[in-house]
Design a protein around this motif. Structure first.
Motif, PDB file in Angstrom:
ATOM      1  N   PRO A 139      46.316 -22.385  25.208  1.00  0.00           N
ATOM      2  CA  PRO A 139      47.537 -23.176  25.347  1.00  0.00           C
ATOM      3  C   PRO A 139      46.695 -24.465  25.619  1.00  0.00           C
ATOM      4  O   PRO A 139      48.267 -25.092  24.969  1.00  0.00           O
ATOM      5  N   GLU A 140      46.337 -24.660  26.521  1.00  0.00           N
ATOM      6  CA  GLU A 140      45.903 -26.139  26.780  1.00  0.00           C
ATOM      7  C   GLU A 140      45.814 -26.931  24.970  1.00  0.00           C
ATOM      8  O   GLU A 140      45.964 -28.095  25.383  1.00  0.00           O
ATOM      9  N   PRO A 200      50.581 -28.762  21.744  1.00  0.00           N
ATOM     10  CA  PRO A 200      51.253 -29.411  22.243  1.00  0.00           C
ATOM     11  C   PRO A 200      52.875 -29.034  23.347  1.00  0.00           C
ATOM     12  O   PRO A 200      52.800 -28.333  23.495  1.00  0.00           O
ATOM     13  N   GLU A 201      52.606 -30.066  24.577  1.00  0.00           N
ATOM     14  CA  GLU A 201      53.266 -29.623  25.552  1.00  0.00           C
ATOM     15  C   GLU A 201      54.995 -28.765  24.799  1.00  0.00           C
ATOM     16  O   GLU A 201      55.661 -29.432  23.774  1.00  0.00           O
ATOM     17  N   GLY A 202      55.413 -27.387  25.439  1.00  0.00           N
ATOM     18  CA  GLY A 202      56.941 -27.280  24.532  1.00  0.00           C
ATOM     19  C   GLY A 202      56.632 -25.769  24.553  1.00  0.00           C
ATOM     20  O   GLY A 202      55.282 -25.013  25.260  1.00  0.00           O
ATOM     21  N   LEU A 219      49.248 -16.966  25.366  1.00  0.00           N
ATOM     22  CA  LEU A 219      50.252 -18.319  26.015  1.00  0.00           C
ATOM     23  C   LEU A 219      51.234 -17.466  27.388  1.00  0.00           C
ATOM     24  O   LEU A 219      51.550 -18.299  28.164  1.00  0.00           O
ATOM     25  N   ARG A 279      53.282 -20.634  29.001  1.00  0.00           N
ATOM     26  CA  ARG A 279      53.900 -21.421  28.254  1.00  0.00           C
ATOM     27  C   ARG A 279      55.318 -20.774  27.909  1.00  0.00           C
ATOM     28  O   ARG A 279      55.672 -19.145  27.607  1.00  0.00           O
ATOM     29  N   ARG A 280      56.339 -20.616  27.544  1.00  0.00           N
ATOM     30  CA  ARG A 280      57.296 -20.422  26.644  1.00  0.00           C
ATOM     31  C   ARG A 280      57.373 -19.982  25.760  1.00  0.00           C
ATOM     32  O   ARG A 280      57.213 -20.616  24.751  1.00  0.00           O
ATOM     33  N   ALA A 339      57.358 -26.653  20.131  1.00  0.00           N
ATOM     34  CA  ALA A 339      56.476 -28.160  19.856  1.00  0.00           C
ATOM     35  C   ALA A 339      55.494 -27.669  19.214  1.00  0.00           C
ATOM     36  O   ALA A 339      54.589 -28.240  18.413  1.00  0.00           O
TER      37      ALA A 339
END
Length: 424
Positions: free
Chosen positions: A163-164, A167-169, A187, A192-193, A340
């Protein structure tokens, strides 16, 4: 390792578990051969799996020739590093004649018999060739992927790591085969969403009536049924794998529960246009069909337990924990939802266009019977359903390789002098 000569009785293309299993058995028969690998041995396991990857079948199903699983957790699920270490121990045990970092650009059947292999280090010839290169060559990505906004990062399952690294989002995962579901879970567990486009892939429970479902199915002979005994070879080879996971000791993947926990489920992704993703209205149908497949598998286990008089604990039927709302929106505004990244998990297409031999059907897929083609001396190993369910997995590689090596040994004939003279 470099070429000791330019002609070999047998050349194996591919240095994964299939290719090195073939090499091991050829060496046992004292058959001179060479193994060619484009990258490095076990490249797919090392470089094309995400960080948290683990087996979805129990460790006891890992068996290469004279090299069964050698750990202390046969009913566990090895993670990526342990899988690679186990395979490397197999390689070290017999030191195969392997050349890494060599690209085979073309393979051509010769009129006088045998094959010419054009490599980036010059030509080679062989009486017989084993293609141990799987069939997962090009990730499938739909044409409408080009219409995604440029700011959205796109990767396929083989390029996803963790996940890292994204990109953020929010993240849209497309496809619910084994990879898609496990990546979505990875994720989701990281907070994460996640939006998941759910396809028609089936699911299976991890455990049932006191045992891993794989153990029951193995006892029932399910994994040893030849492909010819299924409806049609083409249909069974095209089926998606049942989704389940070995993560944290093994558990079900229940997409309905993910939805309860906040994951957004959608039907199959149909298109992308003007920043909007449009999904089919098949989410409920796909979830119901996956559950129905799981129920059929459980029923077959129930029948087996009753028929064999086995004392096993009982379990209540599965009850769905979530249903899609009737007014589920079939469109997703990618900008408004903060998408993202998109991860494509809809499979891979084969590419055997670099092989010139009468060994393929009209679609370009190898035409064979248990890996033996109509082109004398040309074989395939490691394809999905080459012979049984386990053929594309570690489970049946040793058996399939031994069958082909028996055929290779029986067919060995020296090339004619004019053939050698013509290639030299």
């Amino acid at each position: 390792m470099t070429f000791a000569k330019r002609h070999y009785p047998v050349i194996v293309v591919g240095g994964g578990q299939a290719g090195l299993s073939t090499s091991y058995l050829l060496r046992q028969r004292d058959i001179d051969h060479l193994v060619l690998e484009k990258e490095q041995a076990f490249h797919a396991w090392k470089e094309q799996r995400w960080d948290s990857f683990c087996l979805v079948t129990p460790n006891w199903q890992c068996r290469l020739p004279d090299h069964p699983y050698d750990g202390d957790d046969p009913h566990g699920f090895m993670v990526k590093e342990d899988i690679v270490a186990w395979m490397e121990r197999f390689r070290a045990a017999f030191d195969p004649p392997l050349i890494e970092g060599i690209t085979v650009r073309a393979v051509r059947a010769l009129p006088v018999g045998g094959y010419r292999l054009d490599t980036d280090r010059g030509p080679l010839t062989a009486d017989q060739v084993v293609m141990a290169v799987s069939s997962y060559h090009r990730p499938k990505v739909p044409g409408y992927a080009r219409r995604l906004p440029a700011r959205i990062k796109q990767v396929d399952a083989s390029a996803y790591r963790n996940p890292e690294a994204l990109p953020e989002g929010a993240v849209l995962v497309v496809g619910t085969g084994q990879s898609g579901c496990q990546i979505a879970e990875d994720l989701h567990l990281a907070g994460r969403r996640v939006h998941l486009a759910v396809g028609p892939a089936p699911r299976v429970s991890r455990f049932y009536r006191g045992r891993d479902v794989v153990d029951w199915l193995d006892d029932m002979g399910h994994y040893r049924i030849p492909v010819q005994d299924h409806l049609t070879e083409e249909q069974v080879r095209a089926k998606a794998n049942h989704y389940v996971t070995g993560r944290d000791g093994g558990r079900d993947i229940d997409l309905r529960r993910f939805a309860l926990e906040g994951m957004r489920l959608h039907g199959r992704l149909e298109t992308v246009e003007a920043g909007q993703a449009r999904f089919g209205d098949d989410l409920g149908k796909n979830l119901d069909q996956a559950d129905a497949t799981n129920a059929r598998i459980k029923n077959s286990i129930d029948d087996y337990i009753a028929r064999e008089g086995i004392d096993a604990p009982t379990e209540p039927p599965y009850e769905p924990v979530w249903e899609p709302p009737r007014d589920l929106d079939r469109e997703l505004d990618l900008e408004a939802e903060g998408i993202a990244a998109v991860i494509w998990c809809i499979g891979y297409a084969p590419d055997f266009s670099w092989i010139d031999a009468p060994a393929f059907d009209a679609t370009g897929y190898p035409k064979h019977r248990r890996g033996v083609t109509a082109s004398p001396g040309l074989y395939f190993l490691g394809l999905p359903w080459l012979h049984t369910w386990g053929s594309g997995r570690i489970y049946a590689i040793a058996e399939d390789a031994e069958y082909l090596v028996n055929r290779i040994e029986a067919a060995r004939l020296p090339l004619r002098e004019q053939y050698l003279a013509g290639i030299a």
